[in-house]
Scaffold this motif. Structure first.
Motif, short mmCIF file in Angstrom:
data_model
loop_
_atom_site.label_atom_id
_atom_site.label_comp_id
_atom_site.label_asym_id
_atom_site.label_seq_id
_atom_site.Cartn_x
_atom_site.Cartn_y
_atom_site.Cartn_z
N GLY A 160 7.32 -0.35 -12.64
CA GLY A 160 8.66 0.43 -11.80
C GLY A 160 9.76 -0.19 -11.00
N ASP A 161 10.07 -1.20 -10.82
CA ASP A 161 10.98 -1.46 -9.93
C ASP A 161 12.46 -1.19 -10.74
OD1 ASP A 161 9.39 -3.31 -9.06
OD2 ASP A 161 9.94 -5.00 -9.21
N PHE A 169 10.37 -0.73 -0.57
CA PHE A 169 11.07 -1.75 -0.57
C PHE A 169 12.21 -2.20 -1.19
CE2 PHE A 169 10.81 -6.29 -0.15
CZ PHE A 169 11.50 -6.51 1.82
N SER A 170 13.68 -2.90 -0.19
CA SER A 170 14.32 -2.85 -1.84
C SER A 170 15.03 -4.47 -1.10
CB SER A 170 15.69 -1.93 -1.72
OG SER A 170 16.49 -1.46 -0.81
N GLN A 176 15.44 -2.67 -5.90
CA GLN A 176 14.34 -2.20 -5.81
C GLN A 176 12.84 -2.27 -5.93
OE1 GLN A 176 14.79 2.51 -4.25
NE2 GLN A 176 13.52 2.67 -5.76
N PHE A 177 11.86 -2.75 -5.11
CA PHE A 177 10.46 -2.88 -5.62
C PHE A 177 9.65 -1.59 -5.33
CE2 PHE A 177 12.15 -7.00 -4.12
CZ PHE A 177 11.49 -8.24 -4.55
N GLN A 213 0.74 -1.19 -0.15
CA GLN A 213 0.15 0.32 0.03
C GLN A 213 0.59 1.69 -0.27
OE1 GLN A 213 -2.90 0.33 3.60
NE2 GLN A 213 -3.25 2.44 2.95
N ALA A 214 2.10 1.29 0.86
CA ALA A 214 2.59 2.74 1.08
C ALA A 214 3.82 2.98 -0.23
CB ALA A 214 4.41 2.25 2.67
N ASN A 215 3.80 1.55 -1.51
CA ASN A 215 4.45 2.33 -2.21
C ASN A 215 3.82 2.26 -3.56
OD1 ASN A 215 6.96 0.77 -1.87
ND2 ASN A 215 6.59 -1.43 -2.35
N THR A 216 2.50 1.98 -3.32
CA THR A 216 1.96 2.61 -4.24
C THR A 216 1.70 4.18 -4.14
OG1 THR A 216 -0.15 2.53 -3.05
CG2 THR A 216 -0.12 0.84 -4.46
#
Length: 228
Positions: free
Chosen positions: A186-187, A34-35, A226-227, A25-28
């Motif tokens: 986007g990774d 997160f990596s 990195q994701f 959720q945060a990555n959106t």
């Protein structure tokens, strides 16, 4: 005091683990990323190399070596990281594991020590860095601190001095991360390199706290994914 510091250090990995459920959720929002990373390293225990400060050292001329010398072999490291956007830059933390193998040689006729000690050094590390982001170059320059939980096991051959080790060490770190490869979702993929110099881990007759050089240090590098 040391127990409180170690306890505080361990809070960070717990926060990271509990945060994993909300990473997607945060990555959106493109604020928290997160990596994962994995690579090789050299370092761990930094030994004293100045024999002039050690009492009673007498090196036989034919030996051609110091009364005490050390060698560090390449090891490996792996880690999970979270970074949070802070205006144009980022704050990054995580949980890392690093392993090193080190060999210490003793040839000291004056103090009656001769032999070899082999040490396996495992470290659980928590970095906290401020990352200067250069978007056009896909580059981040990191500056911060690293806390380390240490476990040292060893075996010796010959007549050797007794040793102890500190379970906790810490110090400043510098590093870079270069992520030039971008994927459809986007990774990003790239490389990292970090250097560190911190407080003392290992203590024996040749490595005492009052000597200038003994401490902890490493250089590590490898691949970082990195994701988005």
């Amino acid at each position: 005091m040391k127990t409180q510091i170690i306890g505080s250090l361990m809070v960070i990995p717990m926060i990271i683990l509990f945060s994993c459920s909300s990473i997607k959720q945060a990555n959106t929002e493109k604020k928290t990323l997160f990596s994962v990373q994995m690579g090789t390293n050299k370092g761990g225990i930094t030994e004293n190399t100045d024999m002039s400060v050690v009492p009673g050292v007498k090196v036989p001329p034919e030996a051609g070596v110091d009364a005490f010398s050390g060698a560090t072999y390449p090891g490996f490291n792996a880690g999970l990281h979270l970074s949070r956007q802070l205006k144009r830059n980022r704050i990054e933390t995580g949980l890392e594991y690093m392993y090193n193998f080190q060999k210490f040689n003793y040839i000291d006729v004056g103090n009656h020590f001769i032999g070899v000690r082999e040490l396996h050094v495992s470290q659980l590390m928590v970095p906290l860095t401020y990352n200067f982001v250069v978007p056009a170059a896909n580059l981040q320059v990191k500056v911060g601190v690293v806390g380390q939980l240490n476990y040292v096991s060893g075996q010796g051959f010959g007549i050797l001095p007794e040793y102890t080790y500190n379970p906790f060490s810490a110090g400043p770190t510098l590093g870079i991360a270069f992520l030039p490869f971008h994927f459809a979702k986007g990774d990003k993929l790239g490389v990292y390199c970090d250097v560190y110099r911190g407080s003392q881990i290992y203590e024996d007759y040749y490595n005492k706290p009052e000597y200038e050089i003994p401490g902890s240090s490493f250089i590590k590098f490898g691949l970082k994914y990195q994701f988005h």
